[in-house]
Design an enzyme around this catalytic site. Structure first.
Site, short mmCIF file in Angstrom:
data_model
loop_
_atom_site.label_atom_id
_atom_site.label_comp_id
_atom_site.label_asym_id
_atom_site.label_seq_id
_atom_site.Cartn_x
_atom_site.Cartn_y
_atom_site.Cartn_z
N LYS A 25 14.09 32.14 70.21
CA LYS A 25 14.49 33.50 70.60
C LYS A 25 13.53 34.53 70.00
O LYS A 25 13.00 35.38 70.70
CB LYS A 25 15.92 33.82 70.12
CG LYS A 25 16.99 32.89 70.66
CD LYS A 25 18.36 33.28 70.17
CE LYS A 25 18.60 33.05 68.69
NZ LYS A 25 18.72 31.65 68.28
N ARG A 76 9.30 24.83 60.01
CA ARG A 76 9.13 26.27 59.74
C ARG A 76 9.40 26.56 58.26
O ARG A 76 8.68 27.35 57.64
CB ARG A 76 10.09 27.09 60.62
CG ARG A 76 10.04 28.56 60.28
CD ARG A 76 10.86 29.40 61.22
NE ARG A 76 12.29 29.14 61.14
CZ ARG A 76 13.21 29.79 61.84
NH1 ARG A 76 12.84 30.71 62.69
NH2 ARG A 76 14.48 29.51 61.71
N ARG A 87 26.61 37.02 69.23
CA ARG A 87 26.78 35.61 68.90
C ARG A 87 28.25 35.19 68.96
O ARG A 87 28.54 34.01 68.73
CB ARG A 87 26.25 35.35 67.49
CG ARG A 87 24.86 34.71 67.44
CD ARG A 87 24.46 34.63 65.97
NE ARG A 87 23.48 33.64 65.65
CZ ARG A 87 22.18 33.89 65.51
NH1 ARG A 87 21.69 35.08 65.73
NH2 ARG A 87 21.36 32.93 65.12
N ARG A 111 12.07 28.17 56.55
CA ARG A 111 12.72 29.36 56.01
C ARG A 111 13.83 28.89 55.07
O ARG A 111 14.24 27.73 55.14
CB ARG A 111 13.30 30.15 57.21
CG ARG A 111 13.46 31.62 56.97
CD ARG A 111 13.79 32.35 58.25
NE ARG A 111 15.08 31.95 58.81
CZ ARG A 111 15.48 32.25 60.04
NH1 ARG A 111 14.70 32.94 60.84
NH2 ARG A 111 16.65 31.86 60.48
N ARG A 115 24.57 25.72 61.03
CA ARG A 115 24.19 26.76 62.01
C ARG A 115 24.48 26.28 63.43
O ARG A 115 24.92 27.04 64.27
CB ARG A 115 22.72 27.14 61.81
CG ARG A 115 22.54 28.01 60.56
CD ARG A 115 21.11 28.03 60.07
NE ARG A 115 20.18 28.58 61.02
CZ ARG A 115 18.87 28.36 60.99
NH1 ARG A 115 18.35 27.58 60.05
NH2 ARG A 115 18.10 28.90 61.88
P1 B4P Z 1 12.39 31.15 66.25
O1 B4P Z 1 11.90 31.85 67.45
O2 B4P Z 1 12.11 31.81 64.95
O3 B4P Z 1 13.94 30.81 66.28
P2 B4P Z 1 15.20 31.75 66.58
O4 B4P Z 1 15.88 31.09 67.73
O5 B4P Z 1 14.82 33.18 66.75
O6 B4P Z 1 15.95 31.76 65.21
P3 B4P Z 1 17.34 31.47 64.54
O7 B4P Z 1 18.49 31.43 65.52
O8 B4P Z 1 17.09 30.26 63.73
O9 B4P Z 1 17.53 32.68 63.53
P4 B4P Z 1 18.20 34.14 63.49
O10 B4P Z 1 17.24 34.98 62.74
O11 B4P Z 1 18.63 34.61 64.84
O12 B4P Z 1 11.75 29.69 66.31
C1 B4P Z 1 11.93 28.72 65.30
C2 B4P Z 1 10.65 27.94 65.04
O13 B4P Z 1 10.25 27.22 66.19
C3 B4P Z 1 9.45 28.81 64.68
O14 B4P Z 1 8.73 28.18 63.65
C4 B4P Z 1 8.63 28.87 65.96
O15 B4P Z 1 7.24 29.04 65.72
C5 B4P Z 1 8.90 27.53 66.58
N1 B4P Z 1 8.90 27.54 68.04
C6 B4P Z 1 9.44 28.52 68.85
N2 B4P Z 1 9.29 28.18 70.15
C7 B4P Z 1 8.67 26.94 70.17
C8 B4P Z 1 8.27 26.06 71.23
N3 B4P Z 1 8.45 26.35 72.52
N4 B4P Z 1 7.68 24.88 70.88
C9 B4P Z 1 7.47 24.56 69.57
N5 B4P Z 1 7.82 25.37 68.53
C10 B4P Z 1 8.41 26.54 68.82
O16 B4P Z 1 19.54 33.94 62.61
C11 B4P Z 1 19.54 33.57 61.23
C12 B4P Z 1 20.96 33.74 60.60
O17 B4P Z 1 21.34 35.16 60.60
C13 B4P Z 1 22.11 33.07 61.34
O18 B4P Z 1 22.25 31.69 60.98
C14 B4P Z 1 23.33 33.94 60.88
O19 B4P Z 1 23.78 33.59 59.60
C15 B4P Z 1 22.75 35.34 60.81
N6 B4P Z 1 22.96 36.12 62.06
C16 B4P Z 1 21.96 36.57 62.88
N7 B4P Z 1 22.49 37.24 63.93
C17 B4P Z 1 23.85 37.21 63.78
C18 B4P Z 1 24.94 37.70 64.55
N8 B4P Z 1 24.74 38.35 65.71
N9 B4P Z 1 26.21 37.48 64.11
C19 B4P Z 1 26.42 36.84 62.96
N10 B4P Z 1 25.44 36.33 62.18
C20 B4P Z 1 24.16 36.51 62.58
#
Ligand code: B4P
Length: 182
Positions: free
Chosen positions: A13, A126, A88, A128, A139
């Protein structure tokens, strides 16, 4: 254009939101980034969010809605925005409905679909602080129980589009561009 990026943890995302925002020149509203900033700053919200995030749970709807409300009211959101990782929960989605002005209606909910097993490896690479196997499992649990119900919620409105996230980053972006017509 007003877009929601939706999908399980690590589905890409955040990665795709950056691409779309650069292309459309609209702000990137990531609740994950906003919450991580709050934790880093040691604010009251950050203190409440810290432990929940470290355990892979979802921060309360009340907190998340308050930060999104503030952000959406900014001038730069008038010409569109990308919501990344929000809503979410069904409660957050209903809260979002009541925050949006008529001109801010959501046009696309892009659901990035991935295989859970492959994603665990992606996240561990990654590295983190919440990318440890046990926390990743939590998660996914939060996603399956609280976030999945948003699929029928937005399907009913006919604004949900599936994107195959198990492809190279550039290819995923190509598919997104086709859906949103850019
Ligand atoms: P990202 O792009 O970073 O993953 P994400 O889906 O955005 O992140 P996530 O859901 O984990 O975290 P968020 O900050 O929203 O990609 C991950 C990795 O994959 C990267 O290293 C990237 O380079 C690689 N990658 C991407 N696309 C690829 C592809 N096509 N092929 C290969 N590699 C690829 O949430 C973090 C925490 O915040 C949650 O657990 C929760 O506690 C809290 N939170 C956030 N929003 C919330 C909400 N609305 N309500 C309640 N809690 C919330």
């Amino acid at each position: 254009m007003n877009i929601i990026l939706f999908g399980p943890p690590g589905s890409g995302k955040g990665t795709q939101a950056v691409n779309i925002c650069e292309n459309l020149r609209v702000p990137h509203l990531s609740t994950g980034d906003m919450l991580r900033e709050a934790v880093a700053s040691g604010s009251d919200i950050g203190k409440k969010a810290k432990e929940i995030m470290e355990n892979g749970g979802l921060v309360s709807d009340e907190i998340v809605l308050s930060i999104v409300k503030q952000r959406l009211a900014s001038k730069d959101c008038e010409s569109g925005f990308i919501l990344d990782g929000f809503p979410r929960t069904i409660n957050q989605a209903k809260g979002l409905d009541s925050l949006l002005e008529e001109s801010q209606k959501i046009e696309y909910v892009l659901r990035i679909k991935v295989d859970e097993e492959d994603i665990i490896k992606r996240l561990i690479d990654r590295g983190r602080s919440d990318d440890k196997p046990e926390i990743i499992k939590n998660r996914f649990k939060s996603y399956n129980s609280q976030t999945q119900p948003l699929i029928p919620f937005y399907e009913e409105r006919e604004i949900l589009f599936n994107i195959n996230g198990m492809q190279e980053i550039e290819k995923v972006f190509e598919d997104i561009k086709k859906v949103i017509g850019i």
